[in-house]
Design a protein around this motif. Structure first.
Motif, PDB file in Angstrom:
ATOM      1  N   PRO A 135      34.003  48.440  34.361  1.00 54.25           N
ATOM      2  CA  PRO A 135      34.949  47.570  33.359  1.00 54.25           C
ATOM      3  C   PRO A 135      35.202  45.844  33.672  1.00 54.25           C
ATOM      4  O   PRO A 135      35.102  44.981  32.830  1.00 54.25           O
ATOM      5  N   GLU A 136      35.347  45.650  34.845  1.00 54.57           N
ATOM      6  CA  GLU A 136      35.897  44.447  35.270  1.00 54.57           C
ATOM      7  C   GLU A 136      34.596  43.678  34.981  1.00 54.57           C
ATOM      8  O   GLU A 136      34.674  42.427  34.624  1.00 54.57           O
ATOM      9  N   GLY A 160      33.777  40.559  32.485  1.00 56.85           N
ATOM     10  CA  GLY A 160      33.369  39.132  32.874  1.00 56.85           C
ATOM     11  C   GLY A 160      32.102  38.546  31.861  1.00 56.85           C
ATOM     12  O   GLY A 160      31.802  37.414  32.333  1.00 56.85           O
ATOM     13  N   LEU A 161      31.349  39.202  31.383  1.00 51.12           N
ATOM     14  CA  LEU A 161      30.075  38.914  30.636  1.00 51.12           C
ATOM     15  C   LEU A 161      30.402  38.065  29.101  1.00 51.12           C
ATOM     16  O   LEU A 161      31.863  38.423  28.509  1.00 51.12           O
ATOM     17  N   ALA A 214      42.024  47.865  39.340  1.00 54.21           N
ATOM     18  CA  ALA A 214      42.634  48.960  39.074  1.00 54.21           C
ATOM     19  C   ALA A 214      41.776  49.604  37.959  1.00 54.21           C
ATOM     20  O   ALA A 214      41.434  51.148  38.003  1.00 54.21           O
ATOM     21  N   GLU A 215      41.099  48.914  37.147  1.00 46.55           N
ATOM     22  CA  GLU A 215      40.415  49.753  35.873  1.00 46.55           C
ATOM     23  C   GLU A 215      38.697  50.031  36.585  1.00 46.55           C
ATOM     24  O   GLU A 215      38.348  50.751  35.670  1.00 46.55           O
ATOM     25  N   GLY A 216      38.438  49.637  37.807  1.00 47.09           N
ATOM     26  CA  GLY A 216      37.298  49.886  38.155  1.00 47.09           C
ATOM     27  C   GLY A 216      36.265  48.714  38.224  1.00 47.09           C
ATOM     28  O   GLY A 216      36.325  47.783  37.419  1.00 47.09           O
ATOM     29  N   GLY A 276      39.850  57.424  40.435  1.00 47.91           N
ATOM     30  CA  GLY A 276      40.039  56.158  39.935  1.00 47.91           C
ATOM     31  C   GLY A 276      40.449  56.080  38.767  1.00 47.91           C
ATOM     32  O   GLY A 276      41.165  55.262  38.348  1.00 47.91           O
ATOM     33  N   SER A 277      40.313  57.292  37.722  1.00 52.87           N
ATOM     34  CA  SER A 277      40.813  57.179  36.349  1.00 52.87           C
ATOM     35  C   SER A 277      42.430  57.464  36.420  1.00 52.87           C
ATOM     36  O   SER A 277      43.108  56.648  35.736  1.00 52.87           O
ATOM     37  N   GLN A 278      42.945  58.064  37.368  1.00 52.33           N
ATOM     38  CA  GLN A 278      44.491  58.095  37.785  1.00 52.33           C
ATOM     39  C   GLN A 278      45.065  56.929  38.097  1.00 52.33           C
ATOM     40  O   GLN A 278      46.064  56.522  37.736  1.00 52.33           O
ATOM     41  N   LEU A 279      44.392  56.188  38.834  1.00 50.43           N
ATOM     42  CA  LEU A 279      44.726  54.883  39.470  1.00 50.43           C
ATOM     43  C   LEU A 279      44.795  53.930  38.029  1.00 50.43           C
ATOM     44  O   LEU A 279      45.999  53.133  37.913  1.00 50.43           O
ATOM     45  N   TRP A 280      43.728  53.801  37.494  1.00 49.25           N
ATOM     46  CA  TRP A 280      43.945  52.956  36.187  1.00 49.25           C
ATOM     47  C   TRP A 280      45.050  53.420  35.216  1.00 49.25           C
ATOM     48  O   TRP A 280      45.826  52.620  34.572  1.00 49.25           O
TER      49      TRP A 280
END
Length: 151
Positions: free
Chosen positions: A111-112, A116-117, A106-108, A31-35
């Motif tokens: 974080p998304e 949104g908050l 992509a960021e997970g 996931g971190s590599q994708l971001w």
């Protein structure tokens, strides 16, 4: 009430883990590599320091992630013409396939969700979590600069 909140933490943690498993299965990267790939594709020529700031991780951690992606041929480093001391990053053609296969975001998912908050909700959450952290008898301070996918 404490157990209800514990279940909320479990739900968040389990959801994050499930997302990272799906990323790894579909894309073959963490996931971190994708971001990282997503951020480099979004801003070709970005440097490691700026990239680390965007992901809110330590610069050495970011460098290690970049090195792994470079070894796999997904990222290349190029000296910046205006300053040969600085290195910019670019994604390769095969990285486009990885990004295309990626489940969003992509960021997970965490974080998304946080983005949104409202600012008010974030301030309350920040204060509440600071209280929880204050009650912890054992803390891993080194983990604050690591990507969630790598914890």
């Amino acid at each position: 009430m404490a157990f209800a909140i514990l279940k909320q933490f479990r739900l968040i943690y389990g959801s994050v883990k499930q997302h990272f498993r799906e990323v790894e299965q579909r894309c073959g990267v963490s996931g971190s590599q994708l971001w990282l790939l997503h951020e480099i594709a979004r801003t070709p020529g970005v440097g490691v320091s700026e990239l680390a700031g965007r992901l809110s991780i330590h610069q050495s951690t970011c460098s290690q992630l970049v090195d792994k992606l470079e070894t796999r041929g997904l990222v290349s480093k190029r000296r910046k013409p205006e300053d040969q001391r600085r290195v910019g990053l670019e994604v390769s053609g095969s990285a486009a396939d990885v990004l295309q296969a990626a489940p969003g975001p992509a960021e997970g998912v965490l974080p998304e969700a946080l983005q949104g908050l409202s600012e008010e909700a974030l301030l309350r959450l920040h204060a509440g979590l600071a209280d929880v952290i204050g009650q912890l008898k054992t803390r891993d301070e080194r983990s604050v600069d690591k990507p969630l996918a790598d914890l």
